[in-house]
Motif scaffolding. Structure first.
Motif, PDB file in Angstrom:
ATOM      1  N   ASP A  67      24.363  12.960  -1.751  1.00 29.36           N
ATOM      2  CA  ASP A  67      25.133  11.980  -1.096  1.00 29.36           C
ATOM      3  C   ASP A  67      24.789  10.567  -1.355  1.00 29.36           C
ATOM      4  O   ASP A  67      25.834   9.669  -1.215  1.00 29.36           O
ATOM      5  N   GLU A  70      26.781   9.256  -4.069  1.00 26.27           N
ATOM      6  CA  GLU A  70      28.171   8.968  -3.774  1.00 26.27           C
ATOM      7  C   GLU A  70      28.255   7.836  -2.720  1.00 26.27           C
ATOM      8  O   GLU A  70      29.089   7.058  -3.260  1.00 26.27           O
ATOM      9  N   ARG A  74      30.382   4.494  -3.354  1.00 26.24           N
ATOM     10  CA  ARG A  74      31.453   3.989  -2.657  1.00 26.24           C
ATOM     11  C   ARG A  74      31.215   2.683  -2.045  1.00 26.24           C
ATOM     12  O   ARG A  74      32.142   1.844  -2.058  1.00 26.24           O
ATOM     13  N   GLY A  97      27.747  13.863  -7.404  1.00 29.34           N
ATOM     14  CA  GLY A  97      27.676  12.971  -6.636  1.00 29.34           C
ATOM     15  C   GLY A  97      28.553  11.913  -7.202  1.00 29.34           C
ATOM     16  O   GLY A  97      29.431  11.392  -6.653  1.00 29.34           O
ATOM     17  N   ARG A 100      32.067  13.003  -6.672  1.00 26.79           N
ATOM     18  CA  ARG A 100      32.579  12.973  -5.167  1.00 26.79           C
ATOM     19  C   ARG A 100      32.961  11.450  -4.759  1.00 26.79           C
ATOM     20  O   ARG A 100      33.807  11.306  -3.776  1.00 26.79           O
ATOM     21  N   SER A 101      32.494  10.605  -5.674  1.00 34.25           N
ATOM     22  CA  SER A 101      32.884   9.169  -5.372  1.00 34.25           C
ATOM     23  C   SER A 101      34.229   8.867  -5.621  1.00 34.25           C
ATOM     24  O   SER A 101      34.656   8.042  -5.359  1.00 34.25           O
TER      25      SER A 101
END
Ligand SMILES: Cc1ncc(COP(=O)(O)O)c(C=O)c1O
Length: 376
Positions: A67, A70, A74, A97, A100-101
């Protein structure tokens, strides 16, 4: 040798817990009694204490190291339509990671000595058609050894991309006197239970000196809320919880001592490997202090050496057997990244953590030497 099996009876996460059991029990009781379980006083205190440890202005706790990658991307507005470079020889969590962004992971090769991102390979990727749209590179300080920051920074400056550090394995590593986690725009940390700074579950954090970025990270980790129920960004739920923060505060106090012990035990391995004709000790580049999350040797005789060590009941592992560019999840590319492929075929992680006894390390050294004598 079976006589050594009791040396390994406690895996690191449990041994680490036992070493701090009374203090941890007190910390957990305190949180349970507080009635505050998410983003409360413990998280705030941990963020301040970890920022002090690193020497950065801001630490933002999140739910995991994946996370942390990510949410940092973001917060930098790097996502769909952008690309992010990362080393192919790394845990797949790094690529997850990035993916997922919304950004596309692009792989570069590593250096043969330290297994960290190779500045020349990064430069070559950025100059190639694949390099179009790259906005950032994630620099993994693999096994706890700092990457070649100066040369990577030059390449990043030349191409106008962001450099993010992945310090999931590098709590306490230093590069020319600077702590890993303070070198780039932001740094992602994991506190997974096997890490040098280990929670009792999943946890992570982002460190940065950029106040605006820290502010965006704080919003994004909780639904993008600027105020309760009102989102400024499309965020996520990635909060560090109070129990894990309280655990991390206890463990943080022991981190320096743990690092010293890791380095002492690594020196024992180094000395024993000096005369080996089968395996080479990890490289430590001038100006760097290794955090020895893993003690990784290189050998051309991996299968035979692994078999021998396992027969002697020594818990060895391979971090990481398949380079990311060859993994189906990330495209299963036919391209060749030679050093990543060579690394994946030749590394072995020997047991190393601060709760390990000197006799356990001596047993590994003896077993390695026996293999050496039989082979050379
Ligand atoms: C280098 C690296 N990056 C990222 C991660 C992901 O961390 P987590 O497992 O906390 O999501 C890990 C952990 O396995 C790691 O070793």
């Amino acid at each position: 040798m079976s006589s050594s099996s009791n040396l390994w009876s406690l895996p690191y996460p449990l041994a680490d817990h036992r070493a701090h059991e009374a203090e941890l029990a007190g910390a957990l009781r305190r949180v349970c009694a507080s009635g505050s379980y998410i983003l409360g006083a413990e998280v705030q205190a941990f963020e301040t204490e970890f920022a002090d440890f690193l020497g950065v202005s801001h630490v933002v706790g999140v739910a995991s190291g994946t996370d942390a990658i990510e949410v940092t991307l973001r917060a930098l507005k790097i996502g769909a339509g952008s690309k992010v470079v990362l080393p192919s020889f790394a845990p797949s969590a790094v690529a997850s990671g990035v993916a997922r962004s919304g950004a596309e992971p692009v792989f570069a090769d590593v250096e043969p000595g330290t297994f960290t991102l190779c500045a020349r390979s990064l430069d070559a990727v950025l100059r190639s058609p694949q390099g179009h749209g790259v906005k950032a590179a994630v620099v993994v300080h693999l096994y706890g050894h700092p990457a070649d920051w100066e040369n990577l920074r030059q390449v990043a400056l030349e191409h106008g991309i962001e450099l993010l550090e992945d310090c999931a394995q590098a709590h306490g590593a230093t590069w020319h006197g600077r702590m890993a986690g303070t070198l780039g725009r932001a740094a992602a940390f994991s506190f997974y239970p096997t890490k040098n700074l280990a929670a009792l579950g999943d946890a992570g954090a982002v460190a940065t000196n950029d106040g605006e970025l820290a502010e965006r990270l704080r919003l994004i980790r909780q639904y993008g809320w600027k105020q309760r129920y009102v989102s400024e960004y499309s965020g996520v739920n990635s909060r560090l919880d109070e129990l894990q923060a309280a655990v991390l505060r206890v463990k943080l106090r022991a981190l320096k001592g743990g690092l010293q012990q890791r380095r002492r035990l690594a020196a024992e391995y180094d000395a024993s490997l000096e005369s080996s004709c089968v395996a080479t000790a990890p490289v430590v580049r001038r100006g760097c202090e290794h955090a020895y999350h893993q003690y990784v040797v290189r050998t051309e005789r991996r299968d035979a050496l692994m078999q021998h060590l396992r027969r002697e009941q020594i818990p060895v592992a391979v971090h990481y057997p398949v380079p990311l560019h060859q993994q189906r999840a990330f495209g299963g590319s036919l391209m060749s990244l030679q050093e990543s492929e060579r690394a994946a075929a030749s590394v072995i992680s020997l047991p190393l953590h601060p709760c390990l006894s000197a006799s356990a390390v001596a047993a590994v050294c003896d077993a390695m030497e026996r293999f050496d004598h039989a082979s050379c």
